[in-house]
Write a protein that holds these residues in place. Structure first.
Motif, PDB file in Angstrom:
ATOM      1  N   GLU A 164       0.835  -1.210   0.000  1.00 49.03           N
ATOM      2  CA  GLU A 164       0.000   0.000   0.000  1.00 49.03           C
ATOM      3  C   GLU A 164       0.869   1.259   0.000  1.00 49.03           C
ATOM      4  OE1 GLU A 164      -2.720  -0.090   3.313  1.00 49.03           O
ATOM      5  OE2 GLU A 164      -4.195   1.111   2.228  1.00 49.03           O
ATOM      6  N   ALA A 169       1.344   4.187  -2.919  1.00 52.65           N
ATOM      7  CA  ALA A 169       1.068   5.594  -2.592  1.00 52.65           C
ATOM      8  C   ALA A 169       2.329   6.460  -2.694  1.00 52.65           C
ATOM      9  CB  ALA A 169       0.479   5.685  -1.188  1.00 52.65           C
ATOM     10  N   ASN A 223      -3.208   0.569   8.011  1.00 56.73           N
ATOM     11  CA  ASN A 223      -3.393   0.796   6.576  1.00 56.73           C
ATOM     12  C   ASN A 223      -3.172   2.277   6.289  1.00 56.73           C
ATOM     13  OD1 ASN A 223      -5.820   2.211   7.115  1.00 56.73           O
ATOM     14  ND2 ASN A 223      -6.903   0.246   7.229  1.00 56.73           N
ATOM     15  N   LEU A 224      -3.184   2.616   5.022  1.00 62.48           N
ATOM     16  CA  LEU A 224      -2.874   3.975   4.597  1.00 62.48           C
ATOM     17  C   LEU A 224      -3.832   5.004   5.217  1.00 62.48           C
ATOM     18  CD1 LEU A 224      -0.834   5.319   2.758  1.00 62.48           C
ATOM     19  CD2 LEU A 224      -2.466   5.124   0.879  1.00 62.48           C
ATOM     20  N   GLU A 225      -5.099   4.639   5.241  1.00 58.95           N
ATOM     21  CA  GLU A 225      -6.111   5.565   5.759  1.00 58.95           C
ATOM     22  C   GLU A 225      -5.823   5.909   7.229  1.00 58.95           C
ATOM     23  OE1 GLU A 225     -10.048   3.941   5.063  1.00 58.95           O
ATOM     24  OE2 GLU A 225     -10.899   5.581   6.274  1.00 58.95           O
ATOM     25  N   LYS A 226      -5.476   4.886   7.999  1.00 60.17           N
ATOM     26  CA  LYS A 226      -5.195   5.081   9.414  1.00 60.17           C
ATOM     27  C   LYS A 226      -3.922   5.911   9.589  1.00 60.17           C
ATOM     28  CE  LYS A 226      -5.746   2.074  13.406  1.00 60.17           C
ATOM     29  NZ  LYS A 226      -5.930   0.675  13.799  1.00 60.17           N
ATOM     30  N   LYS A 251      -2.797   8.143   7.610  1.00 63.18           N
ATOM     31  CA  LYS A 251      -3.088   9.540   7.229  1.00 63.18           C
ATOM     32  C   LYS A 251      -3.774  10.321   8.346  1.00 63.18           C
ATOM     33  CE  LYS A 251      -1.943   9.605   2.727  1.00 63.18           C
ATOM     34  NZ  LYS A 251      -1.058  10.586   2.125  1.00 63.18           N
ATOM     35  N   THR A 252      -4.331   9.602   9.343  1.00 62.52           N
ATOM     36  CA  THR A 252      -4.967  10.347  10.446  1.00 62.52           C
ATOM     37  C   THR A 252      -3.921  11.084  11.272  1.00 62.52           C
ATOM     38  OG1 THR A 252      -4.878   8.470  11.991  1.00 62.52           O
ATOM     39  CG2 THR A 252      -6.879   8.682  10.633  1.00 62.52           C
ATOM     40  N   GLU A 280      -1.681  12.948   9.928  1.00 60.60           N
ATOM     41  CA  GLU A 280      -1.281  14.160   9.183  1.00 60.60           C
ATOM     42  C   GLU A 280      -1.977  15.406   9.724  1.00 60.60           C
ATOM     43  OE1 GLU A 280      -1.829  13.380   4.974  1.00 60.60           O
ATOM     44  OE2 GLU A 280       0.200  12.574   4.856  1.00 60.60           O
TER      45      GLU A 280
END
Ligand code: BG6
Ligand code: MG
Length: 220
Positions: free
Chosen positions: A106, A110, A212-215, A217-218, A220
Protein backbone atom coordinates in the motif's frame (compact mmCIF):
# COMPACT_ATOMS: atom_id res chain seq x y z
CA UNK A 1 3.07 22.74 -2.29
CA UNK A 2 3.13 19.85 0.15
CA UNK A 3 1.41 20.13 3.50
CA UNK A 4 4.01 20.50 6.27
CA UNK A 5 2.46 17.52 8.05
CA UNK A 6 2.44 15.27 5.01
CA UNK A 7 3.78 11.77 5.60
CA UNK A 8 6.37 11.04 2.93
CA UNK A 9 8.21 8.11 4.51
CA UNK A 10 7.72 5.30 7.00
CA UNK A 11 10.68 3.96 8.96
CA UNK A 12 10.24 0.54 10.50
CA UNK A 13 12.12 -0.98 13.37
CA UNK A 14 12.76 -4.63 12.46
CA UNK A 15 12.79 -6.84 15.57
CA UNK A 16 9.25 -7.04 16.97
CA UNK A 17 7.67 -4.95 14.19
CA UNK A 18 8.38 -6.72 10.89
CA UNK A 19 9.41 -10.09 12.34
CA UNK A 20 8.92 -11.74 15.72
CA UNK A 21 12.65 -11.80 16.51
CA UNK A 22 12.22 -9.73 19.71
CA UNK A 23 11.15 -13.05 21.18
CA UNK A 24 14.34 -14.77 19.98
CA UNK A 25 16.51 -12.00 21.46
CA UNK A 26 14.72 -12.51 24.77
CA UNK A 27 15.18 -16.29 24.67
CA UNK A 28 18.90 -15.92 24.00
CA UNK A 29 19.44 -13.32 26.75
CA UNK A 30 17.41 -15.43 29.18
CA UNK A 31 19.55 -18.46 28.37
CA UNK A 32 22.69 -16.42 29.09
CA UNK A 33 21.22 -15.10 32.35
CA UNK A 34 20.33 -18.65 33.42
CA UNK A 35 23.87 -19.78 32.66
CA UNK A 36 25.15 -16.95 34.85
CA UNK A 37 22.84 -18.08 37.65
CA UNK A 38 19.81 -15.79 37.50
CA UNK A 39 16.56 -15.36 35.57
CA UNK A 40 15.36 -12.66 33.18
CA UNK A 41 11.67 -11.73 33.26
CA UNK A 42 9.73 -10.35 30.27
CA UNK A 43 9.32 -7.07 32.20
CA UNK A 44 13.07 -6.72 32.71
CA UNK A 45 13.54 -7.53 29.03
CA UNK A 46 11.47 -4.47 27.97
CA UNK A 47 14.43 -2.25 28.92
CA UNK A 48 16.73 -4.30 26.70
CA UNK A 49 14.58 -3.98 23.60
CA UNK A 50 15.78 -1.68 20.85
CA UNK A 51 19.26 -1.09 22.19
CA UNK A 52 22.59 -2.43 20.96
CA UNK A 53 24.10 -5.79 21.83
CA UNK A 54 26.80 -4.58 24.25
CA UNK A 55 24.48 -2.12 25.99
CA UNK A 56 21.91 -4.91 26.42
CA UNK A 57 24.61 -7.09 27.96
CA UNK A 58 25.52 -4.29 30.39
CA UNK A 59 21.89 -4.10 31.52
CA UNK A 60 21.74 -7.89 31.89
CA UNK A 61 24.93 -8.02 33.99
CA UNK A 62 23.65 -5.21 36.17
CA UNK A 63 20.40 -7.13 36.75
CA UNK A 64 22.45 -10.14 37.85
CA UNK A 65 24.80 -7.95 39.89
CA UNK A 66 27.73 -9.36 37.96
CA UNK A 67 30.96 -7.61 36.98
CA UNK A 68 33.01 -8.76 34.00
CA UNK A 69 36.13 -7.59 32.21
CA UNK A 70 35.86 -6.26 28.67
CA UNK A 71 37.26 -9.43 27.08
CA UNK A 72 34.84 -11.69 28.89
CA UNK A 73 31.94 -9.39 28.03
CA UNK A 74 32.80 -9.77 24.36
CA UNK A 75 32.77 -13.57 24.77
CA UNK A 76 29.36 -13.48 26.49
CA UNK A 77 27.90 -11.23 23.78
CA UNK A 78 29.28 -13.55 21.09
CA UNK A 79 27.76 -16.54 22.80
CA UNK A 80 24.33 -14.85 22.96
CA UNK A 81 24.66 -13.88 19.30
CA UNK A 82 25.49 -17.46 18.27
CA UNK A 83 22.34 -18.71 20.00
CA UNK A 84 20.34 -15.91 18.41
CA UNK A 85 21.71 -16.74 14.97
CA UNK A 86 20.67 -20.36 15.46
CA UNK A 87 17.08 -19.15 15.99
CA UNK A 88 17.05 -16.90 12.92
CA UNK A 89 18.87 -19.30 10.59
CA UNK A 90 15.67 -20.93 9.36
CA UNK A 91 13.65 -17.73 8.88
CA UNK A 92 11.66 -17.42 5.66
CA UNK A 93 9.04 -15.06 4.13
CA UNK A 94 6.41 -17.01 6.12
CA UNK A 95 7.96 -15.58 9.29
CA UNK A 96 6.96 -12.01 8.43
CA UNK A 97 4.41 -10.77 10.96
CA UNK A 98 0.78 -10.56 9.73
CA UNK A 99 -0.04 -7.46 7.69
CA UNK A 100 3.54 -6.55 6.77
CA UNK A 101 3.34 -7.23 3.01
CA UNK A 102 -0.12 -5.68 2.42
CA UNK A 103 0.98 -2.49 4.22
CA UNK A 104 4.33 -2.28 2.39
CA UNK A 105 2.45 -2.76 -0.90
CA UNK A 106 0.00 0.00 0.00
CA UNK A 107 2.83 2.41 0.89
CA UNK A 108 4.69 1.60 -2.32
CA UNK A 109 1.59 2.29 -4.41
CA UNK A 110 1.07 5.59 -2.59
CA UNK A 111 4.73 6.57 -3.28
CA UNK A 112 5.51 6.77 0.43
CA UNK A 113 9.15 5.79 0.93
CA UNK A 114 10.09 2.87 3.16
CA UNK A 115 13.12 2.30 5.40
CA UNK A 116 14.24 -0.06 8.12
CA UNK A 117 16.04 1.48 11.11
CA UNK A 118 17.32 -1.24 13.43
CA UNK A 119 19.91 -1.50 16.19
CA UNK A 120 20.67 -5.03 15.06
CA UNK A 121 23.77 -6.06 13.16
CA UNK A 122 21.80 -9.11 12.05
CA UNK A 123 19.20 -6.96 10.27
CA UNK A 124 20.58 -7.41 6.71
CA UNK A 125 20.58 -11.22 7.12
CA UNK A 126 16.97 -11.27 8.35
CA UNK A 127 15.81 -8.94 5.56
CA UNK A 128 17.45 -11.21 3.00
CA UNK A 129 15.82 -14.30 4.48
CA UNK A 130 12.31 -12.86 4.67
CA UNK A 131 12.82 -11.24 1.24
CA UNK A 132 11.58 -7.70 1.78
CA UNK A 133 14.65 -5.93 0.37
CA UNK A 134 12.76 -4.96 -2.79
CA UNK A 135 10.46 -2.66 -0.80
CA UNK A 136 13.22 -0.71 0.94
CA UNK A 137 14.52 2.74 -0.01
CA UNK A 138 17.00 2.67 2.89
CA UNK A 139 18.34 0.21 5.43
CA UNK A 140 20.24 1.46 8.47
CA UNK A 141 21.36 -1.32 10.79
CA UNK A 142 23.49 -1.62 13.91
CA UNK A 143 26.74 -1.56 11.96
CA UNK A 144 25.97 1.89 10.51
CA UNK A 145 25.40 3.79 13.76
CA UNK A 146 27.63 4.86 16.61
CA UNK A 147 24.90 5.93 19.03
CA UNK A 148 22.11 3.55 20.00
CA UNK A 149 18.44 4.32 20.58
CA UNK A 150 17.15 6.51 22.35
CA UNK A 151 19.63 8.58 20.34
CA UNK A 152 17.87 9.40 17.06
CA UNK A 153 20.92 8.65 14.86
CA UNK A 154 19.53 5.47 13.27
CA UNK A 155 16.28 7.16 12.18
CA UNK A 156 17.93 10.43 11.12
CA UNK A 157 20.35 8.48 8.92
CA UNK A 158 17.45 6.56 7.34
CA UNK A 159 15.61 9.83 6.64
CA UNK A 160 18.75 11.39 5.19
CA UNK A 161 19.39 8.41 2.93
CA UNK A 162 15.84 8.72 1.60
CA UNK A 163 16.16 12.50 1.25
CA UNK A 164 13.11 13.12 3.46
CA UNK A 165 12.97 15.64 6.33
CA UNK A 166 12.30 14.13 9.80
CA UNK A 167 8.96 15.94 10.14
CA UNK A 168 7.69 14.00 7.12
CA UNK A 169 8.64 10.61 8.62
CA UNK A 170 6.64 8.22 10.79
CA UNK A 171 8.48 5.59 12.83
CA UNK A 172 7.02 2.18 13.78
CA UNK A 173 8.57 0.81 16.98
CA UNK A 174 7.96 -1.89 19.60
CA UNK A 175 10.57 -0.57 22.07
CA UNK A 176 10.35 2.31 24.53
CA UNK A 177 13.90 3.33 23.59
CA UNK A 178 12.85 3.37 19.93
CA UNK A 179 9.81 5.60 20.47
CA UNK A 180 12.05 7.96 22.43
CA UNK A 181 14.66 7.92 19.65
CA UNK A 182 12.08 8.83 16.99
CA UNK A 183 10.67 11.63 19.13
CA UNK A 184 14.19 12.92 19.78
CA UNK A 185 14.61 13.04 16.00
CA UNK A 186 11.42 15.07 15.54
CA UNK A 187 9.42 12.24 13.95
CA UNK A 188 5.89 10.99 14.55
CA UNK A 189 5.59 7.57 16.16
CA UNK A 190 3.40 4.49 16.02
CA UNK A 191 3.94 2.01 18.84
CA UNK A 192 3.60 -1.65 17.93
CA UNK A 193 2.64 -3.63 21.02
CA UNK A 194 1.02 -2.83 24.32
CA UNK A 195 -0.35 0.68 25.06
CA UNK A 196 0.89 0.34 28.66
CA UNK A 197 4.48 0.00 27.50
CA UNK A 198 4.29 2.41 24.53
CA UNK A 199 2.22 5.23 26.02
CA UNK A 200 4.59 7.88 24.61
CA UNK A 201 3.69 7.02 21.00
CA UNK A 202 1.25 9.10 18.91
CA UNK A 203 -0.77 5.94 18.19
CA UNK A 204 -0.47 2.33 19.38
CA UNK A 205 -1.43 -0.76 17.35
CA UNK A 206 -0.99 -4.42 18.27
CA UNK A 207 0.62 -5.24 14.92
CA UNK A 208 0.90 -4.09 11.31
CA UNK A 209 -2.23 -6.12 10.49
CA UNK A 210 -4.02 -3.24 12.22
CA UNK A 211 -2.46 -0.65 9.94
CA UNK A 212 -3.39 0.80 6.58
CA UNK A 213 -2.87 3.98 4.60
CA UNK A 214 -6.11 5.56 5.76
CA UNK A 215 -5.19 5.08 9.41
CA UNK A 216 -1.68 6.36 8.79
CA UNK A 217 -3.09 9.54 7.23
CA UNK A 218 -4.97 10.35 10.45
CA UNK A 219 -1.56 11.41 11.83
CA UNK A 220 -1.28 14.16 9.18
C1 BG6 B 1 17.43 -4.59 18.42
C2 BG6 B 1 16.74 -5.49 19.41
O1 BG6 B 1 16.65 -4.52 17.25
O2 BG6 B 1 18.72 -5.08 18.09
C3 BG6 B 1 17.65 -5.68 20.63
O3 BG6 B 1 15.51 -4.91 19.80
C4 BG6 B 1 19.02 -6.17 20.21
O4 BG6 B 1 17.01 -6.59 21.49
C5 BG6 B 1 19.62 -5.21 19.19
O5 BG6 B 1 19.87 -6.26 21.34
C6 BG6 B 1 20.99 -5.65 18.69
O6 BG6 B 1 20.87 -6.79 17.90
P1 BG6 B 1 22.06 -7.70 17.38
O7 BG6 B 1 21.38 -8.63 16.41
O8 BG6 B 1 23.05 -6.80 16.70
O9 BG6 B 1 22.65 -8.38 18.56
MG1 MG C 1 12.25 -3.74 18.11
Amino acid sequence: MSNSNEIQACIFDLDGVIVDTAHYHYQAWKRLANELGFDLTPEQNEKMKGIGRMQSLDILLELGNIQKEKKEKKQLANKKNEWYQEYIREMQPENLLPGVIPFLEELTEAHILIAVGSASKNAPTIIRQVQIGRYLDALIDGSKVTKGKPDPEVFLKAAEEMGIAPEHCVVFEDAQAGIEAAKNGGMRTIGVGSPDVLSQADMVISGLHQMNLEKLKTLE
